[in-house]
Design a protein around this motif. Structure first.
Motif, PDB file in Angstrom:
ATOM      1  N   TYR A  14       0.818  -1.211   0.000  1.00 12.44           N
ATOM      2  CA  TYR A  14       0.000   0.000   0.000  1.00 12.44           C
ATOM      3  C   TYR A  14       0.853   1.263   0.000  1.00 12.44           C
ATOM      4  O   TYR A  14       0.425   2.317  -0.470  1.00 12.44           O
ATOM      5  N   TYR A  15       2.067   1.152   0.547  1.00 10.33           N
ATOM      6  CA  TYR A  15       2.897   2.336   0.717  1.00 10.33           C
ATOM      7  C   TYR A  15       4.162   2.332  -0.137  1.00 10.33           C
ATOM      8  O   TYR A  15       4.821   3.364  -0.265  1.00 10.33           O
ATOM      9  N   GLN A  16       4.516   1.167  -0.690  1.00  8.60           N
ATOM     10  CA  GLN A  16       5.798   1.060  -1.380  1.00  8.60           C
ATOM     11  C   GLN A  16       5.637   0.403  -2.749  1.00  8.60           C
ATOM     12  O   GLN A  16       4.750  -0.434  -2.945  1.00  8.60           O
ATOM     13  N   PRO A  17       6.510   0.742  -3.690  1.00  9.75           N
ATOM     14  CA  PRO A  17       6.468   0.102  -5.014  1.00  9.75           C
ATOM     15  C   PRO A  17       6.968  -1.334  -4.930  1.00  9.75           C
ATOM     16  O   PRO A  17       7.804  -1.668  -4.088  1.00  9.75           O
ATOM     17  N   ILE A  18       6.490  -2.175  -5.825  1.00  8.90           N
ATOM     18  CA  ILE A  18       6.869  -3.589  -5.824  1.00  8.90           C
ATOM     19  C   ILE A  18       8.368  -3.756  -6.100  1.00  8.90           C
ATOM     20  O   ILE A  18       8.977  -4.765  -5.711  1.00  8.90           O
ATOM     21  N   ASP A  19       8.989  -2.755  -6.718  1.00 10.11           N
ATOM     22  CA  ASP A  19      10.434  -2.831  -6.983  1.00 10.11           C
ATOM     23  C   ASP A  19      11.243  -2.925  -5.689  1.00 10.11           C
ATOM     24  O   ASP A  19      12.354  -3.471  -5.698  1.00 10.11           O
ATOM     25  N   ASP A  20      10.699  -2.404  -4.589  1.00 15.39           N
ATOM     26  CA  ASP A  20      11.404  -2.526  -3.308  1.00 15.39           C
ATOM     27  C   ASP A  20      11.539  -3.978  -2.901  1.00 15.39           C
ATOM     28  O   ASP A  20      12.593  -4.412  -2.409  1.00 15.39           O
ATOM     29  N   LEU A  21      10.465  -4.751  -3.097  1.00 14.89           N
ATOM     30  CA  LEU A  21      10.511  -6.178  -2.772  1.00 14.89           C
ATOM     31  C   LEU A  21      11.447  -6.918  -3.718  1.00 14.89           C
ATOM     32  O   LEU A  21      12.246  -7.757  -3.289  1.00 14.89           O
ATOM     33  N   LYS A  22      11.379  -6.607  -4.985  1.00  8.21           N
ATOM     34  CA  LYS A  22      12.247  -7.264  -5.965  1.00  8.21           C
ATOM     35  C   LYS A  22      13.720  -7.015  -5.646  1.00  8.21           C
ATOM     36  O   LYS A  22      14.557  -7.915  -5.769  1.00  8.21           O
ATOM     37  N   LYS A  23      14.025  -5.803  -5.225  1.00  6.77           N
ATOM     38  CA  LYS A  23      15.415  -5.470  -4.892  1.00  6.77           C
ATOM     39  C   LYS A  23      15.895  -6.309  -3.717  1.00  6.77           C
ATOM     40  O   LYS A  23      17.034  -6.813  -3.723  1.00  6.77           O
ATOM     41  N   SER A  24      15.054  -6.501  -2.711  1.00  6.42           N
ATOM     42  CA  SER A  24      15.434  -7.322  -1.557  1.00  6.42           C
ATOM     43  C   SER A  24      15.683  -8.768  -1.971  1.00  6.42           C
ATOM     44  O   SER A  24      16.644  -9.403  -1.521  1.00  6.42           O
ATOM     45  N   VAL A  25      14.818  -9.301  -2.820  1.00  9.69           N
ATOM     46  CA  VAL A  25      14.981 -10.684  -3.283  1.00  9.69           C
ATOM     47  C   VAL A  25      16.290 -10.834  -4.048  1.00  9.69           C
ATOM     48  O   VAL A  25      17.073 -11.765  -3.807  1.00  9.69           O
ATOM     49  N   GLN A  26      16.539  -9.905  -4.951  1.00 10.17           N
ATOM     50  CA  GLN A  26      17.724 -10.003  -5.798  1.00 10.17           C
ATOM     51  C   GLN A  26      19.024  -9.830  -5.014  1.00 10.17           C
ATOM     52  O   GLN A  26      19.988 -10.580  -5.228  1.00 10.17           O
ATOM     53  N   GLU A  27      19.043  -8.870  -4.101  1.00  5.52           N
ATOM     54  CA  GLU A  27      20.305  -8.553  -3.425  1.00  5.52           C
ATOM     55  C   GLU A  27      20.539  -9.387  -2.167  1.00  5.52           C
ATOM     56  O   GLU A  27      21.694  -9.675  -1.839  1.00  5.52           O
ATOM     57  N   LEU A  28      19.482  -9.786  -1.469  1.00 10.62           N
ATOM     58  CA  LEU A  28      19.654 -10.452  -0.179  1.00 10.62           C
ATOM     59  C   LEU A  28      19.358 -11.945  -0.203  1.00 10.62           C
ATOM     60  O   LEU A  28      19.986 -12.718   0.519  1.00 10.62           O
ATOM     61  N   LEU A  29      18.392 -12.357  -1.035  1.00 11.77           N
ATOM     62  CA  LEU A  29      18.007 -13.770  -1.035  1.00 11.77           C
ATOM     63  C   LEU A  29      18.775 -14.611  -2.044  1.00 11.77           C
ATOM     64  O   LEU A  29      19.298 -15.674  -1.710  1.00 11.77           O
ATOM     65  N   LEU A  30      18.822 -14.144  -3.272  1.00 11.07           N
ATOM     66  CA  LEU A  30      19.424 -14.958  -4.331  1.00 11.07           C
ATOM     67  C   LEU A  30      20.844 -15.432  -4.009  1.00 11.07           C
ATOM     68  O   LEU A  30      21.197 -16.589  -4.310  1.00 11.07           O
ATOM     69  N   PRO A  31      21.689 -14.591  -3.381  1.00 14.89           N
ATOM     70  CA  PRO A  31      23.043 -15.084  -3.058  1.00 14.89           C
ATOM     71  C   PRO A  31      23.056 -16.234  -2.049  1.00 14.89           C
ATOM     72  O   PRO A  31      24.054 -16.950  -1.952  1.00 14.89           O
ATOM     73  N   LYS A  32      21.980 -16.437  -1.314  1.00 13.71           N
ATOM     74  CA  LYS A  32      21.924 -17.493  -0.304  1.00 13.71           C
ATOM     75  C   LYS A  32      21.261 -18.774  -0.809  1.00 13.71           C
ATOM     76  O   LYS A  32      21.205 -19.769  -0.091  1.00 13.71           O
TER      77      LYS A  32
ATOM     78  N   THR B 111       0.116  -8.916  -7.284  1.00 14.97           N
ATOM     79  CA  THR B 111       1.317  -8.119  -7.550  1.00 14.97           C
ATOM     80  C   THR B 111       2.548  -8.776  -6.937  1.00 14.97           C
ATOM     81  O   THR B 111       3.601  -8.898  -7.580  1.00 14.97           O
ATOM     82  N   ILE B 112       2.407  -9.227  -5.694  1.00 10.85           N
ATOM     83  CA  ILE B 112       3.530  -9.866  -5.009  1.00 10.85           C
ATOM     84  C   ILE B 112       3.859 -11.207  -5.656  1.00 10.85           C
ATOM     85  O   ILE B 112       5.032 -11.548  -5.868  1.00 10.85           O
ATOM     86  N   LYS B 113       2.827 -11.972  -5.986  1.00  8.26           N
ATOM     87  CA  LYS B 113       3.055 -13.278  -6.606  1.00  8.26           C
ATOM     88  C   LYS B 113       3.770 -13.129  -7.941  1.00  8.26           C
ATOM     89  O   LYS B 113       4.708 -13.892  -8.256  1.00  8.26           O
ATOM     90  N   SER B 114       3.381 -12.149  -8.729  1.00 13.43           N
ATOM     91  CA  SER B 114       4.030 -11.909 -10.025  1.00 13.43           C
ATOM     92  C   SER B 114       5.502 -11.561  -9.860  1.00 13.43           C
ATOM     93  O   SER B 114       6.347 -11.984 -10.653  1.00 13.43           O
ATOM     94  N   ALA B 115       5.808 -10.815  -8.796  1.00 12.44           N
ATOM     95  CA  ALA B 115       7.201 -10.446  -8.549  1.00 12.44           C
ATOM     96  C   ALA B 115       8.046 -11.683  -8.253  1.00 12.44           C
ATOM     97  O   ALA B 115       9.168 -11.825  -8.766  1.00 12.44           O
TER      98      ALA B 115
ATOM     99  N   ILE C 151       3.412 -20.571  -4.751  1.00 15.92           N
ATOM    100  CA  ILE C 151       3.504 -19.348  -3.959  1.00 15.92           C
ATOM    101  C   ILE C 151       2.200 -19.116  -3.210  1.00 15.92           C
ATOM    102  O   ILE C 151       1.123 -19.126  -3.814  1.00 15.92           O
ATOM    103  N   GLU C 152       2.325 -18.927  -1.910  1.00 19.13           N
ATOM    104  CA  GLU C 152       1.155 -18.661  -1.072  1.00 19.13           C
ATOM    105  C   GLU C 152       1.366 -17.310  -0.375  1.00 19.13           C
ATOM    106  O   GLU C 152       2.360 -17.116   0.313  1.00 19.13           O
ATOM    107  N   ILE C 153       0.432 -16.399  -0.580  1.00 19.91           N
ATOM    108  CA  ILE C 153       0.508 -15.074   0.025  1.00 19.91           C
ATOM    109  C   ILE C 153      -0.534 -14.992   1.143  1.00 19.91           C
ATOM    110  O   ILE C 153      -1.728 -15.174   0.901  1.00 19.91           O
ATOM    111  N   GLY C 154      -0.082 -14.746   2.350  1.00 20.96           N
ATOM    112  CA  GLY C 154      -0.994 -14.651   3.480  1.00 20.96           C
ATOM    113  C   GLY C 154      -0.761 -13.372   4.256  1.00 20.96           C
ATOM    114  O   GLY C 154       0.365 -12.878   4.327  1.00 20.96           O
ATOM    115  N   TRP C 155      -1.815 -12.825   4.827  1.00 23.90           N
ATOM    116  CA  TRP C 155      -1.617 -11.589   5.572  1.00 23.90           C
ATOM    117  C   TRP C 155      -0.910 -11.858   6.885  1.00 23.90           C
ATOM    118  O   TRP C 155      -0.834 -12.980   7.371  1.00 23.90           O
ATOM    119  N   ASP C 156      -0.381 -10.802   7.463  1.00 24.80           N
ATOM    120  CA  ASP C 156       0.437 -10.936   8.662  1.00 24.80           C
ATOM    121  C   ASP C 156      -0.353 -11.516   9.834  1.00 24.80           C
ATOM    122  O   ASP C 156       0.218 -12.145  10.727  1.00 24.80           O
TER     123      ASP C 156
END
Length: 281
Positions: free
Chosen positions: A34-52, A75-79, A89-94
């Motif tokens: 609601y507050y941030q662009p989906i690119d923020d999530l993609k950046k985290s996946v690419q920089e922090l997750l993929l190397p692990k 939107t999140i699932k597509s990312a 992929i399962e998206i669930g609320w907090d």
């Protein structure tokens, strides 16, 4: 490999479970669609997750704030599909994350009290009730953002005790205009407001600070927990940094209102990791 994410307003906790059951972890900034662009999530996946990641990812469980709408889920699932095209992929609320981690398979009321706040009625397997969450501007009683907003208003209007104002000014030597710019013009204002709770915690013996926290928690119980039928006969559980660090006050307010509080966890990720280990084939 299974990826699990618990994403809040301030941070995202990741757990990676490989096929042997070994667990790795990663931490990233919080993400709310609601507050941030989906690119923020993609950046985290690419920089922090993929190397692990050194195995094929076949399941992803993403729990987060702001994912209750179908649009945000898609939107999140597509990312994720851009990086892991073959994964389930399962998206669930907090709230579902909180309920699974806190209540297990028992009925209860599961609450989140971190940067934001929320609550739900849980029957042991699914969420059956939820008081409408209106975000940090309109509601979020008891949250870090809500408490920080009240604190900042009292500071700027010189309502709080002078000795406390002077100590806060030393910690945050900002002008009124600079505070307003951070809230109204810069990114992640809720996290900025919630950051003041560290100062409040360190000065909790000050009557002003204690009363601010007490009243904020009372508002949360009255506007959330006490809206559920039979709340006095159910155990209430909390997760989130605010509930964890201010747990003594949280339990005191509950006791004063005849509410039974059981588990208070800083975060649900450990419980979610145990819950999803069963998904390893």
């Amino acid at each position: 490999m299974i990826l699990i994410a618990d994403s809040g307003g301030s941070k995202t906790d990741w757990r990676l479970i490989d096929n042997s059951g070994a667990v790795n972890q990663a931490n990233a900034p919080g993400f709310n669609p609601y507050y941030q662009p989906i690119d923020d999530l993609k950046k985290s996946v690419q920089e922090l997750l993929l190397p692990k990641i050194n195995e094929e990812v076949n399941k992803i469980f993403f729990y987060g704030a702001g994912v209750s709408s179908v649009k945000n889920q898609l939107t999140i699932k597509s990312a994720f599909l851009e990086f892991f095209p073959g994964a389930h992929i399962e998206i669930g609320w907090d709230l579902l994350a909180a309920a699974r981690a806190l209540c297990g398979h028992e009925p209860g009321i599961a609450c989140i009290m971190g940067t934001g706040s929320n609550s739900c009625l849980y029957d042991g397997s699914k969420i059956t009730g939820n008081v409408a969450n209106l975000g940090w501007i309109l509601a979020d009683e008891g949250s870090g953002a809500n408490i920080g907003r009240k604190f900042l208003v009292d500071y700027l209007r010189e309502v709080m005790p002078e000795n406390l104002r002077n100590q806060f000014r030393e910690r945050y030597p900002l002008s009124r205009e600079e505070f307003l710019e951070k809230v109204y013009q810069q990114e992640r204002p809720s996290a900025f407001l919630a950051s003041f709770t560290k100062f409040i915690f360190q000065h909790l013996k000050e009557p002003y600070c204690y009363q601010l926290i007490y009243n904020s928690f009372a508002e949360f119980y009255e506007n959330n927990v006490m809206k559920y039928d039979n709340y006095k006969n159910l155990k209430v559980h909390f997760t989130g940094s605010i509930s964890f660090y201010f747990s003594d006050v949280l339990r005191q307010v509950a006791n004063d209102k005849g509410i039974t509080v059981k588990n208070i966890l800083e975060g649900p990720i450990a419980g979610l990791t145990l819950y999803h280990k069963k998904d390893i084939n």
